[in-house]
Design an enzyme around this catalytic site. Structure first.
Site, PDB file in Angstrom:
ATOM      1  N   TRP A   1      -4.799  -7.715   4.114  1.00 37.93           N
ATOM      2  CA  TRP A   1      -3.998  -8.799   3.556  1.00 37.93           C
ATOM      3  C   TRP A   1      -3.775  -9.892   4.579  1.00 37.93           C
ATOM      4  O   TRP A   1      -4.009  -9.675   5.757  1.00 37.93           O
ATOM      5  CB  TRP A   1      -2.646  -8.254   3.067  1.00 37.93           C
TER       6      TRP A   1
ATOM      7  N   SER B   1       0.874  -1.171   0.000  1.00 41.65           N
ATOM      8  CA  SER B   1       0.000   0.000   0.000  1.00 41.65           C
ATOM      9  C   SER B   1       0.911   1.221   0.000  1.00 41.65           C
ATOM     10  O   SER B   1       1.828   1.322   0.823  1.00 41.65           O
ATOM     11  CB  SER B   1      -0.856   0.024   1.267  1.00 41.65           C
TER      12      SER B   1
ATOM     13  N   ASP C   1      -8.641  -2.414   2.959  1.00 40.66           N
ATOM     14  CA  ASP C   1      -7.440  -2.777   2.204  1.00 40.66           C
ATOM     15  C   ASP C   1      -6.687  -3.720   3.145  1.00 40.66           C
ATOM     16  O   ASP C   1      -5.957  -3.269   4.023  1.00 40.66           O
ATOM     17  CB  ASP C   1      -6.611  -1.514   1.914  1.00 40.66           C
TER      18      ASP C   1
ATOM     19  N   CYS D   1      -7.430  -0.923   7.327  1.00 38.86           N
ATOM     20  CA  CYS D   1      -6.294  -1.469   6.570  1.00 38.86           C
ATOM     21  C   CYS D   1      -5.398  -2.288   7.491  1.00 38.86           C
ATOM     22  O   CYS D   1      -5.108  -1.888   8.616  1.00 38.86           O
ATOM     23  CB  CYS D   1      -5.490  -0.330   5.934  1.00 38.86           C
TER      24      CYS D   1
END
Ligand code: FMN
Length: 653
Positions: A653, A436, A651, A606
């Site tokens: 992961w 990012s 966002d 995020c």
């Protein structure tokens, strides 16, 4: 007329030059360097039916893949077809005229299999986008088409395997016949296991359906033929660049996945103040690249494998790593002539093109078993590649839990003297790593910043595993004598600040999850400095200890002083009881509702997908229920609407 004539000559000249550059002469022979999985298909030949017919095939396996897993699974299925007398071919939907699915039935015993990954908010991969839209909007009559779908997804995402689920259902609606049930792979658990379990039942179903039998042979089939250059070397040898590029140093825009930009590392500094972990702030110079980015976008980095690991593979396979070779597809019809840019040296292939640090998949272990001279080692590999419960358990423990890479497998099974060219065929391609972006183009139009924790840990077998990209980036410290460059490209994301700066926002970004919010805050400060009216920006940040890993502390405190941000900080290890950002959110339900319910604000999260993002989602739902006075169903609908309006974005992961 003159202009038309000039245009014609220009086009002819361009085509001629492109053809020339795609054909490289080596050893007197001419090898056409066709696109690898990473290069654009330049040919206009996109009739997969024609290809199937001309090569006597009836099985086509399409893949929708971003990071290669779906493509790898498709390749394995296509290869295995021969065991059932179904000669198969892998195909990229982006390079095929997918409307031809209507006529696939004209080939006897024909079968289309789809290995499709899901991304983002239930979206298809780039290469499957057009096909997906065609299915959604069209009403082709697919009667007579035989098909099966295997999906690749991750359960931590809300839209788990949505693409495969949709395609499987839609093909049936359009009249096609499902030969075997939809399979779903979960990357959060063990996607390899899901795939082989599905495939083990898929093949008997296919045999039943077509009334065919397995040849019973359990053979290994090489897809590529090796050519080693002993005396005369080819004119052109790839040294780590992508197939479409002539040289990484002689580059031209536009830059993308197939044509990355070599960005200079301008800054690389440590963000942690204490402790034994490391977090890097890196600035890439993109000046002159014509690459544009927005806060919230991602940057992809093509890393390079650790030289010691490469050396160790050379030692274990007893090969001179400088040997130059080519792997040529034995299937002349395939558009993929080489698994990676060839000719090249083994050292380059292992350093730049192949993933040598992931846990090897079961089909690799199965092929490795053939090289073992010790029966016990052979048996162990065979067992791990089987679908028996003991086999699966052993694979899970010995490969996954013990975190063994191909290097560790070869070290721990010394009788396994695998041939290196076969390994080069089997190992997956090294993929770019995405970060990012932690800067705003408003402030930094010519640099892209990233914030990355160095991955470095000890495995249960006492080995040290290091992240491929972060350990490679860590040593790229700019100094007057050395200029470091990194191949990069920008990937656009949907993670965006509200269009109106007055809109209030809440950002939840513990650890490096703060990265995109650094860009957001820079942007909002920039607008304030221009005397624009800017809405409230609330940030939840968390880390272990204030004095250790509170990254960008100075910047954040400065923003706080200027009233650009309202901070909620959680230092999990600064007191006896653990405090995380989610605990702070729980205490601030009123504030959450005020922003998202009363003032139409945006909410962003995020970082860690596994636990944090899910917990945050639950807390926001709770705020909507309690403070917005809605029941669970209404609150869920409220949050769903926020997501579709891009007012709730993740966002993770
Ligand atoms: N899986 C899902 O089921 N739903 C998603 O919405 C989803 N979004 C993802 C977003 C990102 C940025 C990443 C990295 C993965 C996501 N996944 C999602 C998981 C991938 O689909 C899964 O890892 C898959 O194995 C990737 O296949 P590929 O290597 O062929 O691209």
């Amino acid at each position: 007329l003159l202009l038309v004539a000039l245009l014609g000559v220009g086009i002819w000249w361009l085509i001629r030059n492109r053809k020339k550059s795609d054909t490289l002469s080596s050893n007197g022979k001419s090898y056409s360097i066709q696109p690898t999985s990473m290069t654009l298909q330049t040919s206009t030949e996109n009739s997969f039916i024609k290809k199937l017919k001309s090569s006597g095939r009836s099985l086509v396996v399409f893949y929708g893949s971003q990071t290669g897993t779906g493509e790898e699974f498709a390749g394995r299925l296509a290869k295995e077809g021969i065991r059932y007398r179904l000669k198969g071919m892998v195909a990229d939907p982006e390079e095929c005229d997918m409307e031809e699915l209507v006529t696939l039935k004209t080939i006897p015993n024909s079968l289309a299999v789809f290995c499709l990954a899901t991304y983002g908010e239930g979206d298809p991969t780039d290469n499957a986008m057009e096909f997906y839209e065609w299915l959604q909007s069209g009403d082709a009559d697919l009667t007579g088409l035989n098909y099966a779908v295997f999906g690749l997804g991750n359960k931590t995402y809300e839209h788990y395997n949505q693409v495969a689920i949709y395609v499987d259902k839609r093909l049936e609606e359009l009249g096609a016949t499902r030969v075997y049930d939809l399979g779903l792979g979960d990357d959060d658990a063990n996607i390899e296991d899901d795939f082989i379990t599905w495939k083990d039942k898929f093949w008997p179903a296919v045999c039943d359906y077509f009334g065919i039998e397995s040849t019973g042979e359990d053979f290994s089939m090489r897809q590529y033929r090796l050519i080693e250059y002993k005396e005369e070397l080819p004119e052109r040898i790839y040294t780590g660049e992508m197939a479409r590029l002539h040289s990484l140093t002689n580059q031209r825009p536009p830059y993308d996945a197939k044509n990355p930009f070599l960005a200079k590392v301008k800054v690389n500094r440590e963000l942690h103040k204490n402790g034994d972990r490391s977090c890097m702030h890196i600035e890439f110079d993109i000046d002159g690249s014509k690459m544009r980015y927005d806060s919230g976008d991602h940057i992809a980095v093509y890393p390079v494998n650790n030289a010691k690991l490469v050396e160790e593979i050379g030692r274990l396979t007893n090969v001179d790593l400088e040997t130059v070779f080519t792997l040529l597809n034995t299937d002349e019809e395939s558009s993929k002539k080489h698994p990676f840019p060839c000719p090249t040296s083994y050292r380059t292939a292992l350093t730049h093109y192949l993933d040598i640090t992931m846990n090897p998949r079961t089909h690799v272990l199965k092929e490795l078993a053939e090289y073992c001279t010790d029966p016990a080692e052979k048996e162990k590999l065979k067992l791990m590649s089987s679908t028996s419960p003991e086999g699966k358990a052993l694979y899970h423990q010995w490969i996954m839990d013990d975190n063994r890479t191909i290097v560790h497998v070869l070290e721990d099974l010394p009788s396994c003297k695998a041939s290196l060219d076969h390994l080069c065929e089997l190992l997956p391609r090294l993929q770019p790593r995405y970060y990012s972006i932690s800067s705003s183009p408003k402030l930094y139009p010519n640099t892209v910043h990233i914030t990355a924790v160095l991955v470095d840990y000890e495995t249960p077998t006492g080995r040290r595993n290091q992240g491929v990209a972060t350990s490679w980036l860590a040593v790229k410290q700019p100094n007057p004598d050395t200029e470091y460059t990194v191949p990069v490209f920008i990937r656009k994301s949907q993670f965006r600040l509200p269009t109106k700066p007055q809109t209030p926002i809440i950002m939840v970004g513990p650890g490096t999850g703060f990265a995109p919010f650094r860009g957001f805050l820079q942007e909002r400060q920039f607008l304030k400095d221009e005397d624009k009216q800017v809405g409230e920006s609330i940030l939840y940040f968390g880390c272990r200890k204030r004095a250790e890993d509170f990254i960008y502390q100075d910047e954040l405190e400065e923003y706080e002083k200027k009233n650009t941000v309202k901070l909620h900080l959680a230092f999990s290890r600064d007191q006896s009881n653990k405090v995380y950002v989610t605990h702070l959110l729980e205490k601030n339900l009123d504030e959450i509702w005020k922003v998202i319910g009363e003032n139409n604000g945006h909410f962003y999260v995020c970082g860690d997908a596994r636990t944090m993002a899910g917990d945050v989602h639950k807390t926001v739902l709770k705020a909507i229920m309690e403070k917005g006075q809605l029941n669970e169903q209404q609150a869920t609908a409220f949050l769903k609407k926020m997501e579709t309006q891009k007012r709730y974005s993740a966002d993770v992961w």
